[in-house]
Design a protein around this motif. Sequence first.
Motif, mmCIF file in Angstrom:
data_model
loop_
_atom_site.group_PDB
_atom_site.id
_atom_site.type_symbol
_atom_site.label_atom_id
_atom_site.label_comp_id
_atom_site.label_asym_id
_atom_site.label_seq_id
_atom_site.Cartn_x
_atom_site.Cartn_y
_atom_site.Cartn_z
ATOM 1 N N GLN A 193 0.869 -1.170 0.000
ATOM 2 C CA GLN A 193 0.000 0.000 0.000
ATOM 3 C C GLN A 193 0.910 1.226 0.000
ATOM 4 O OE1 GLN A 193 -3.567 0.000 0.649
ATOM 5 N NE2 GLN A 193 -3.653 -2.189 0.404
ATOM 6 N N ARG A 194 0.742 2.047 -0.992
ATOM 7 C CA ARG A 194 1.575 3.246 -1.076
ATOM 8 C C ARG A 194 0.715 4.481 -0.849
ATOM 9 N NH1 ARG A 194 6.770 2.266 -3.796
ATOM 10 N NH2 ARG A 194 6.777 0.067 -4.243
ATOM 11 N N TYR A 195 1.165 5.322 0.053
ATOM 12 C CA TYR A 195 0.485 6.574 0.335
ATOM 13 C C TYR A 195 1.249 7.689 -0.369
ATOM 14 C CZ TYR A 195 -1.966 4.119 4.048
ATOM 15 O OH TYR A 195 -2.743 3.240 4.761
ATOM 16 N N ASP A 196 0.550 8.462 -1.183
ATOM 17 C CA ASP A 196 1.173 9.574 -1.882
ATOM 18 C C ASP A 196 1.155 10.778 -0.950
ATOM 19 O OD1 ASP A 196 2.168 11.372 -3.655
ATOM 20 O OD2 ASP A 196 0.496 11.286 -5.059
ATOM 21 N N PRO A 197 2.310 11.295 -0.525
ATOM 22 C CA PRO A 197 2.330 12.400 0.428
ATOM 23 C C PRO A 197 1.904 13.737 -0.175
ATOM 24 C CG PRO A 197 4.559 11.850 -0.217
ATOM 25 C CD PRO A 197 3.657 10.818 -0.838
ATOM 26 N N ARG A 198 1.637 13.799 -1.486
ATOM 27 C CA ARG A 198 1.252 15.060 -2.119
ATOM 28 C C ARG A 198 -0.237 15.356 -2.006
ATOM 29 N NH1 ARG A 198 3.649 13.762 -7.772
ATOM 30 N NH2 ARG A 198 2.863 11.765 -7.078
ATOM 31 N N SER A 199 -1.068 14.377 -1.663
ATOM 32 C CA SER A 199 -2.516 14.572 -1.605
ATOM 33 C C SER A 199 -3.028 14.312 -0.195
ATOM 34 C CB SER A 199 -3.215 13.627 -2.577
ATOM 35 O OG SER A 199 -2.791 13.878 -3.887
ATOM 36 N N PRO A 200 -3.943 15.163 0.294
ATOM 37 C CA PRO A 200 -4.404 15.045 1.678
ATOM 38 C C PRO A 200 -5.473 13.980 1.911
ATOM 39 C CG PRO A 200 -5.406 16.943 0.661
ATOM 40 C CD PRO A 200 -4.429 16.387 -0.336
ATOM 41 N N VAL A 201 -6.128 13.478 0.855
ATOM 42 C CA VAL A 201 -7.254 12.564 1.034
ATOM 43 C C VAL A 201 -6.988 11.253 0.283
ATOM 44 C CG1 VAL A 201 -9.738 12.277 0.776
ATOM 45 C CG2 VAL A 201 -8.806 14.548 1.186
ATOM 46 N N CYS A 202 -7.305 10.136 0.948
ATOM 47 C CA CYS A 202 -7.160 8.806 0.351
ATOM 48 C C CYS A 202 -8.523 8.150 0.209
ATOM 49 C CB CYS A 202 -6.293 7.908 1.234
ATOM 50 S SG CYS A 202 -4.620 8.501 1.471
ATOM 51 N N LEU A 203 -8.640 7.276 -0.764
ATOM 52 C CA LEU A 203 -9.841 6.475 -0.965
ATOM 53 C C LEU A 203 -9.466 5.022 -0.702
ATOM 54 C CD1 LEU A 203 -12.518 6.723 -3.563
ATOM 55 C CD2 LEU A 203 -11.264 4.610 -3.537
#
Length: 103
Positions: free
Chosen positions: A33-43
């Motif tokens: 699972q990769r979290y993109d630190p550029r966007s504040p909201v995840c789905l």
Amino acid sequence: MQSALVNRAKARWFGSAIALSITMVAVSPATAQRYDPRSPVCLQRWEWGGSSIIDCSYDSWDACRSATIGLPAMCLINPYWAQTTTTGATRRPHRGTRDQTLR
């Protein structure tokens, strides 16, 4: 004699079935699972079998909520979002120190 052959065949088949099951479980790929630190909201979207996929490419709650319509999904705050704005409240003085203007 014939029942001994039948028992051996059953045992061989059972052993093969167990070995095949273990192989299938061990070979299934693990997804990171990769979290993109550029966007504040995840789905977070759930898939068949209980697994889920996290997509952190949404800039607002509204954009994420519109993407969840009709899906087994929900919006989350990105725990790795790097906030670039530092405006806001300043730190209060420590409880034990006195403000010089109150004397």
